[in-house]
Motif scaffolding. Structure first.
Motif, PDB file in Angstrom:
ATOM      1  N   VAL A   1      43.341 -37.076  16.952  1.00  0.00           N
ATOM      2  CA  VAL A   1      43.652 -38.494  16.092  1.00  0.00           C
ATOM      3  C   VAL A   1      42.636 -38.777  15.400  1.00  0.00           C
ATOM      4  O   VAL A   1      42.882 -39.635  14.291  1.00  0.00           O
ATOM      5  CB  VAL A   1      42.334 -39.692  17.582  1.00  0.00           C
ATOM      6  CG1 VAL A   1      42.169 -41.136  17.326  1.00  0.00           C
ATOM      7  CG2 VAL A   1      43.816 -39.930  18.716  1.00  0.00           C
ATOM      8  N   GLY A   2      41.323 -38.025  15.244  1.00  0.00           N
ATOM      9  CA  GLY A   2      40.370 -37.953  14.111  1.00  0.00           C
ATOM     10  C   GLY A   2      40.916 -37.411  12.426  1.00  0.00           C
ATOM     11  O   GLY A   2      40.203 -37.478  12.208  1.00  0.00           O
TER      12      GLY A   2
ATOM     13  N   ARG B   1      47.011 -37.759   9.240  1.00  0.00           N
ATOM     14  CA  ARG B   1      45.549 -38.711   8.005  1.00  0.00           C
ATOM     15  C   ARG B   1      44.437 -37.503   7.899  1.00  0.00           C
ATOM     16  O   ARG B   1      44.308 -36.377   9.165  1.00  0.00           O
ATOM     17  CB  ARG B   1      45.570 -39.964   8.292  1.00  0.00           C
ATOM     18  CG  ARG B   1      46.339 -41.032   8.225  1.00  0.00           C
ATOM     19  CD  ARG B   1      46.105 -41.230   6.718  1.00  0.00           C
ATOM     20  NE  ARG B   1      47.599 -41.803   6.657  1.00  0.00           N
ATOM     21  CZ  ARG B   1      47.301 -43.359   6.559  1.00  0.00           C
ATOM     22  NH1 ARG B   1      46.560 -44.282   7.037  1.00  0.00           N
ATOM     23  NH2 ARG B   1      48.060 -44.810   6.907  1.00  0.00           N
ATOM     24  N   ARG B   2      43.823 -37.185   6.955  1.00  0.00           N
ATOM     25  CA  ARG B   2      42.152 -36.511   6.808  1.00  0.00           C
ATOM     26  C   ARG B   2      41.209 -37.083   7.208  1.00  0.00           C
ATOM     27  O   ARG B   2      41.135 -38.719   7.727  1.00  0.00           O
ATOM     28  CB  ARG B   2      42.110 -36.807   5.550  1.00  0.00           C
ATOM     29  CG  ARG B   2      43.440 -35.586   4.750  1.00  0.00           C
ATOM     30  CD  ARG B   2      42.895 -35.258   3.896  1.00  0.00           C
ATOM     31  NE  ARG B   2      41.914 -36.600   2.721  1.00  0.00           N
ATOM     32  CZ  ARG B   2      42.470 -37.072   1.452  1.00  0.00           C
ATOM     33  NH1 ARG B   2      43.498 -36.544   1.173  1.00  0.00           N
ATOM     34  NH2 ARG B   2      41.550 -38.262   0.885  1.00  0.00           N
TER      35      ARG B   2
ATOM     36  N   ASP C   1      38.758 -38.290   6.263  1.00  0.00           N
ATOM     37  CA  ASP C   1      37.788 -39.167   5.616  1.00  0.00           C
ATOM     38  C   ASP C   1      38.452 -40.707   5.252  1.00  0.00           C
ATOM     39  O   ASP C   1      38.721 -41.426   5.805  1.00  0.00           O
ATOM     40  CB  ASP C   1      37.376 -38.967   4.453  1.00  0.00           C
ATOM     41  CG  ASP C   1      38.827 -38.605   3.475  1.00  0.00           C
ATOM     42  OD1 ASP C   1      39.461 -37.747   3.903  1.00  0.00           O
ATOM     43  OD2 ASP C   1      39.075 -38.982   2.436  1.00  0.00           O
ATOM     44  N   GLN C   2      40.161 -40.158   5.258  1.00  0.00           N
ATOM     45  CA  GLN C   2      40.587 -41.676   5.707  1.00  0.00           C
ATOM     46  C   GLN C   2      40.542 -42.238   7.615  1.00  0.00           C
ATOM     47  O   GLN C   2      40.505 -44.043   6.748  1.00  0.00           O
ATOM     48  CB  GLN C   2      42.489 -40.460   5.853  1.00  0.00           C
ATOM     49  CG  GLN C   2      42.753 -40.129   4.157  1.00  0.00           C
ATOM     50  CD  GLN C   2      43.558 -39.781   4.156  1.00  0.00           C
ATOM     51  OE1 GLN C   2      44.128 -38.886   4.308  1.00  0.00           O
ATOM     52  NE2 GLN C   2      44.435 -40.344   3.134  1.00  0.00           N
ATOM     53  N   MET C   3      40.979 -41.600   8.311  1.00  0.00           N
ATOM     54  CA  MET C   3      40.675 -42.321   9.130  1.00  0.00           C
ATOM     55  C   MET C   3      39.209 -42.875   9.748  1.00  0.00           C
ATOM     56  O   MET C   3      39.347 -44.173   9.947  1.00  0.00           O
ATOM     57  CB  MET C   3      40.530 -41.554  10.606  1.00  0.00           C
ATOM     58  CG  MET C   3      41.945 -40.711  10.668  1.00  0.00           C
ATOM     59  SD  MET C   3      42.853 -41.520  10.911  1.00  0.00           S
ATOM     60  CE  MET C   3      42.776 -42.300  11.866  1.00  0.00           C
ATOM     61  N   VAL C   4      38.713 -41.945   8.856  1.00  0.00           N
ATOM     62  CA  VAL C   4      36.821 -43.062   8.947  1.00  0.00           C
ATOM     63  C   VAL C   4      36.855 -44.411   8.781  1.00  0.00           C
ATOM     64  O   VAL C   4      36.864 -45.759   8.393  1.00  0.00           O
ATOM     65  CB  VAL C   4      35.706 -42.118   8.634  1.00  0.00           C
ATOM     66  CG1 VAL C   4      34.846 -43.458   7.909  1.00  0.00           C
ATOM     67  CG2 VAL C   4      35.959 -41.153   9.578  1.00  0.00           C
TER      68      VAL C   4
ATOM     69  N   LEU D   1      35.883 -46.945  17.933  1.00  0.00           N
ATOM     70  CA  LEU D   1      34.499 -46.035  18.879  1.00  0.00           C
ATOM     71  C   LEU D   1      34.952 -45.047  19.844  1.00  0.00           C
ATOM     72  O   LEU D   1      35.617 -45.024  20.895  1.00  0.00           O
ATOM     73  CB  LEU D   1      33.381 -46.350  19.180  1.00  0.00           C
ATOM     74  CG  LEU D   1      31.820 -45.932  18.913  1.00  0.00           C
ATOM     75  CD1 LEU D   1      32.268 -45.336  17.461  1.00  0.00           C
ATOM     76  CD2 LEU D   1      31.103 -46.577  19.470  1.00  0.00           C
ATOM     77  N   LEU D   2      35.464 -43.418  19.099  1.00  0.00           N
ATOM     78  CA  LEU D   2      36.034 -42.280  20.257  1.00  0.00           C
ATOM     79  C   LEU D   2      34.611 -41.684  20.792  1.00  0.00           C
ATOM     80  O   LEU D   2      33.485 -41.180  19.824  1.00  0.00           O
ATOM     81  CB  LEU D   2      36.649 -41.661  19.163  1.00  0.00           C
ATOM     82  CG  LEU D   2      37.942 -41.827  18.999  1.00  0.00           C
ATOM     83  CD1 LEU D   2      38.799 -40.616  18.329  1.00  0.00           C
ATOM     84  CD2 LEU D   2      38.545 -42.526  20.147  1.00  0.00           C
ATOM     85  N   LEU D   3      34.568 -41.754  21.891  1.00  0.00           N
ATOM     86  CA  LEU D   3      33.152 -41.716  22.394  1.00  0.00           C
ATOM     87  C   LEU D   3      33.764 -39.527  22.588  1.00  0.00           C
ATOM     88  O   LEU D   3      34.112 -40.156  24.089  1.00  0.00           O
ATOM     89  CB  LEU D   3      31.902 -42.063  23.192  1.00  0.00           C
ATOM     90  CG  LEU D   3      31.241 -43.228  22.650  1.00  0.00           C
ATOM     91  CD1 LEU D   3      32.399 -44.038  23.442  1.00  0.00           C
ATOM     92  CD2 LEU D   3      30.185 -43.615  22.135  1.00  0.00           C
TER      93      LEU D   3
END
Ligand SMILES: Nc1ncnc2c1ncn2[C@@H]1O[C@H](COP(=O)(O)OP(=O)(O)O)[C@@H](O)[C@H]1O
Ligand SMILES: [Mg+2]
Length: 240
Positions: free
Chosen positions: A53-54, A74-75, A77-80, A162-164
């Motif tokens: 996912v990240g 996606r990369r 940084d794109q996901m962020v 948020l993924l924890l």
């Protein structure tokens, strides 16, 4: 009336490392306004799904949609930038840096620089135990406090989701309760949550919906309270 897009729609994901497959046709969803948990034993593939996912590893099949947009492969940084916040396994703080510097780094990808100071105060408001320690090096904090710092840092990116990854691992029971309450509080602020946990009891008690991952496959998906009451889940994951 507009219907909000599903926040995270993972569909039929296959992934692994080199030629070793780990995830087999994994599908999970996070709907807006919800806390969703993915529980499973050590080695089940939970962190591998987070990496897919990240954008940290590439899937070999299936798709990932985020806020209604296809984000497959996606990369990171794109996901962020698209609104994904990750609290990785083991926290990964910058130990030599201060709390303030760690939080500032959490905002690195933002383009709305004018809102960062405001969010800094808002995030600190969630963590009264950290407020007076902004100049302390991250490595000096206790395990529970480091987990708080990792969560606070991810929130500084103003995530939609948020993924924890196992935020309660290794923490004393009273600190586990604090982290659990915090996750609910963050959800109420409008951040959707995907909580990966081995601690099924805690995860299912704070989540709305849950998935059980075994050997890289989703074997159960239900409302969290139904999973908590499910005899198979109780036997395999709650030890009762
Ligand atoms: N970097 C890696 N290289 C090769 N195999 C890996 C790597 N990371 C994890 N694995 C393997 O993938 C499987 C799933 O691991 P992981 O997703 O970390 O599980 P979980 O987070 O549920 O404990 C395990 O068999 C593990 O050994
Ligand atoms: Mg893991």
């Amino acid at each position: 009336m507009t219907v909000d897009a599903t926040t995270l729609d993972v569909s039929g994901i296959c992934a692994g490392y080199g030629s070793v497959p780990v995830l087999h046709d994994v599908s999970i969803k996070v709907e807006p306004g919800s806390v969703v948990t993915l529980i499973g034993a050590n080695g089940a593939g939970k962190s591998t799904l987070l990496k897919v996912v990240g954008g940290l590893i590439q899937s070999t099949g299936g798709s990932v949609a985020f806020n209604g947009t296809d984000c497959t492969r996606r990369r990171p940084d794109q996901m962020v930038r698209a609104g994904l916040g990750i609290v990785p396994e083991g926290r990964r703080l910058f130990g030599e840096m201060t709390l303030r510097e760690n939080l500032e780094l959490g905002a690195y990808a933002r383009t709305d620089r004018q809102n960062i100071a405001h969010d800094f105060e808002r995030v600190l408001g969630l963590f009264p135990e950290l407020r007076d320690r902004l100049s302390t090096q991250a490595k000096s904090f206790s395990g529970g406090q480091q987990q708080m710092v990792a969560i606070a840092r991810a929130l500084m990116g103003a995530p939609k989701l948020l993924l924890l990854d196992e935020p309660t691992i290794g923490l004393a029971p009273v600190v586990v309760d604090r982290v659990a309450a915090l996750i609910r509080e963050i959800s109420e602020l409008g951040v959707d949550i995907l909580l990966i946990e081995q601690n099924a009891e805690v995860a299912l008690s704070i989540a709305d919906f849950g998935y059980v991952l075994e050997n890289g496959r989703v074997v159960m998906a239900d409302k969290a309270e139904a999973l908590l009451a499910n005899p198979q889940v109780r036997l395999a994951y709650l030890g009762v």
